[in-house]
Write an enzyme that holds these catalytic residues in place. Structure first.
Site, PDB file in Angstrom:
ATOM      1  N   HIS A 139      84.367  48.278 -11.482  1.00 48.01           N
ATOM      2  CA  HIS A 139      85.594  47.657 -11.012  1.00 48.01           C
ATOM      3  C   HIS A 139      86.226  48.555  -9.734  1.00 48.01           C
ATOM      4  CE1 HIS A 139      86.751  45.487 -14.875  1.00 48.01           C
ATOM      5  NE2 HIS A 139      86.111  46.227 -15.427  1.00 48.01           N
ATOM      6  N   GLU A 168      88.548  47.528  -8.150  1.00 46.47           N
ATOM      7  CA  GLU A 168      89.841  47.526  -7.897  1.00 46.47           C
ATOM      8  C   GLU A 168      90.699  48.368  -8.748  1.00 46.47           C
ATOM      9  OE1 GLU A 168      87.875  45.930  -9.923  1.00 46.47           O
ATOM     10  OE2 GLU A 168      88.776  45.306 -11.640  1.00 46.47           O
ATOM     11  N   CYS A 197      82.591  42.566 -13.052  1.00 49.08           N
ATOM     12  CA  CYS A 197      82.207  42.862 -14.369  1.00 49.08           C
ATOM     13  C   CYS A 197      82.123  41.553 -15.211  1.00 49.08           C
ATOM     14  CB  CYS A 197      83.469  43.828 -14.949  1.00 49.08           C
ATOM     15  SG  CYS A 197      83.118  44.736 -16.529  1.00 49.08           S
TER      16      CYS A 197
HETATM   17  N1  GLN Z   1      82.397  43.114 -21.929  1.00 47.47           N
HETATM   18  C1  GLN Z   1      82.965  42.067 -21.006  1.00 47.47           C
HETATM   19  C2  GLN Z   1      82.403  40.895 -21.069  1.00 47.47           C
HETATM   20  O1  GLN Z   1      81.427  40.839 -21.614  1.00 47.47           O
HETATM   21  C3  GLN Z   1      83.393  42.591 -19.628  1.00 47.47           C
HETATM   22  C4  GLN Z   1      83.952  43.948 -19.694  1.00 47.47           C
HETATM   23  C5  GLN Z   1      84.905  43.889 -18.072  1.00 47.47           C
HETATM   24  O2  GLN Z   1      85.019  42.913 -17.490  1.00 47.47           O
HETATM   25  N2  GLN Z   1      85.425  45.231 -18.090  1.00 47.47           N
HETATM   26  O3  GLN Z   1      82.832  40.062 -20.548  1.00 47.47           O
END
Ligand code: GLN
Length: 188
Positions: free
Chosen positions: A169, A171, A81
């Site tokens: 994610h 995890e 992410c």
């Molecule tokens: N929206 C976050 C970003 O731009 C990422 C979100 C996340 O890691 N769950 O960094």
């Protein structure tokens, strides 16, 4: 010998990665400051969280350049992410970029408000796995990377040489497939 993984622990969902690694018999330790890099490790995880905050802290703590050179010198790295955003060469809706070591373009907060968070089950390397998305990016241009997963037709996991990235994610679900894939990359 079991693999020893450094987990970037400046912000975000790092503890959940450590749990997954221990379930797979790998060791882990947290990177919070420059002196933590004195330990030896076989791989690096960059967790989800907020890419802007992690990017800023990496610079402030002088971790940015040393970690980037580890990645460039072939250290296996797995970004989830926000971690994927930090690895991407280009962020479509942002002028910034961070490590920029994966030749692909991502779109931040790509699913809009209503779909800020959602759950899906789709194939990762041909196997159906659970995928939890939280204000997630997707890969808008896979560039020179290998596509490993698509969710609703959007690229959501990719590999480039020593680097693995997922928009979701892994995890946060029971399934161990993606972490196992990363540990297998280390053995290669
Ligand atoms: N929206 C976050 C970003 O731009 C990422 C979100 C996340 O890691 N769950 O960094």
């Amino acid at each position: 010998m079991s693999a020893r993984i450094a987990v970037l622990a400046l912000q975000g969902a790092f503890i959940e990665h450590e749990k997954k690694l221990s379930q797979l018999g790998a060791e882990s330790f947290e990177i919070r400051q420059l002196s933590d890099l004195n330990k030896s490790f076989d791989g690096l995880i960059i967790p989800g969280g907020e890419s802007t905050v992690q990017g800023k802290l990496l610079r402030e703590l002088d971790l940015f350049e040393p970690l980037k050179s580890f990645i460039v010198q072939d250290m296996p790295v797995f970004g989830t992410c926000a971690g994927m955003i930090l690895l991407a060469e280009k962020i479509e809706n942002d002028d910034r970029s961070y490590f920029g070591t994966m030749p692909m373009t991502v779109r931040r907060n790509a699913y809009g408000r209503q779909l800020g968070s959602f759950y899906a089950e789709e194939k990762f390397c041909g196997k159906i796995i659970p995928m939890t998305f939280i204000r997630a990016p997707y890969i808008s241009d896979i560039g020179g990377c290998e596509l490993l997963a698509e969710t609703d037709g959007r690229a959501t996991a990719a590999r480039y040489k020593n680097q693995l990235a997922a928009a979701f994610h892994p995890e946060l679900n029971e399934d161990l497939t993606v972490h196992k894939y990363f540990l297998d990359m280390i053995k290669e």
